[in-house]
Enzyme design. Structure first.
Site, PDB file in Angstrom:
ATOM      1  N   SER A 138       0.843  -1.188   0.000  1.00  0.00           N
ATOM      2  CA  SER A 138       0.000   0.000   0.000  1.00  0.00           C
ATOM      3  C   SER A 138       0.879   1.238   0.000  1.00  0.00           C
ATOM      4  O   SER A 138       1.982   1.228   0.564  1.00  0.00           O
ATOM      5  CB  SER A 138      -0.899   0.020   1.243  1.00  0.00           C
ATOM      6  OG  SER A 138      -1.572   1.261   1.361  1.00  0.00           O
ATOM      7  N   TYR A 152      -1.585  -0.147  10.466  1.00  0.00           N
ATOM      8  CA  TYR A 152      -1.754  -0.758   9.141  1.00  0.00           C
ATOM      9  C   TYR A 152      -0.608  -0.339   8.230  1.00  0.00           C
ATOM     10  O   TYR A 152      -0.034  -1.175   7.510  1.00  0.00           O
ATOM     11  CB  TYR A 152      -3.096  -0.337   8.540  1.00  0.00           C
ATOM     12  CG  TYR A 152      -3.286  -0.749   7.102  1.00  0.00           C
ATOM     13  CD1 TYR A 152      -3.657  -2.049   6.774  1.00  0.00           C
ATOM     14  CD2 TYR A 152      -3.097   0.168   6.064  1.00  0.00           C
ATOM     15  CE1 TYR A 152      -3.831  -2.429   5.447  1.00  0.00           C
ATOM     16  CE2 TYR A 152      -3.267  -0.203   4.742  1.00  0.00           C
ATOM     17  CZ  TYR A 152      -3.633  -1.494   4.437  1.00  0.00           C
ATOM     18  OH  TYR A 152      -3.796  -1.872   3.131  1.00  0.00           O
TER      19      TYR A 152
END
Length: 240
Positions: A138, A152
């Protein structure tokens, strides 16, 4: 013949990748956590292209479940590819307010799950002549996601490190390891379904991406066209 394992393949980016890989000649095993109906829809889309597909319910943080997934894939033929995609965001909000159990689950799925799947893939590919692994990371890995899910982002930074380190470790075995780092994508991953629209202004391209816009990068990295690419983190994030 290409036989590819895709985790988190029932929805979102995973399902889009499954369809693209089927169109590009891959048979596959789709791993999913709990939504059997969505997994079967993804599998039906794959089969409609003429490719073979099996689905396996699993927890990627459980090594025995991971073995079941790869064993099912091996019934289609030697596994040549892995797309490490299954992931969870964990709690949303400032780190100071995050619960430990939610963060632990994110670490288990996003880091341990990737490690366990990569470990099994390397074992299989070493025995059967090589292959390719694509980890889905990501843009959060470098942006940090402050105020939303720093934990995250940390798991995705770990994904990038896994990619670089494992690529060097297994290059001599005929196994390539690369990474695709999406930005903000229209999927059901977001706690707020309208988050991709709300954040469009911070994206240089002025919009969030679609799952289909990630699939070409994954397919290329698995293909022979990327035969000299390993250890790469390919950002597909609209300029973020």
């Amino acid at each position: 013949m290409n036989v590819t394992v895709i985790t988190g393949g029932s929805r979102g980016i995973g399902a889009a990748v499954a369809l693209r890989l089927a169109q590009d000649g891959h048979d596959m095993a789709i791993g999913y956590r709990s939504d059997a109906e969505a997994a079967e829809r993804a599998a039906d889309a794959v089969r409609a292209t003429g490719r073979r597909c099996v689905t396996v319910a699993l927890d990627t943080a459980d090594e025995h479940d991971v073995d079941r997934l790869f064993d099912a894939a091996a019934e289609l033929g030697p596994v040549t590819g892995l797309v490490n995609n299954a992931g969870v965001s964990g709690p949303n909000g400032p780190l100071a307010e995050a619960d430990a159990e939610g963060m632990r689950r994110a670490l288990d799925v996003n880091v341990l799950g990737y490690l366990l799947c990569a470990r099994r893939a390397v074992r299989d590919m070493t025995r059967t002549g090589g292959g390719a692994i694509v980890n889905i990371s990501s843009a959060a890995a470098t942006l940090g996601s402050p105020g939303q899910y720093v934990h995250y982002a940390a798991t995705k930074a770990a994904t990038d490190a896994l990619t670089v380190g494992l690529a060097k470790e297994v290059a001599g075995l005929g196994i390539r390891v690369n990474c695709v780092a999406p930005g903000i994508i229209w999927t059901e991953f977001h706690e707020d379904p309208q988050r991709p629209a709300k954040l469009a202004d911070v994206i240089p391209m002025g919009r969030s991406g679609r799952p289909e816009e990630i699939t070409g990068a994954v397919s290329w990295l698995l293909s022979d066209d990327a035969s000299y690419a390993t250890g790469a983190v390919l950002r597909v994030a609209g300029g973020m």
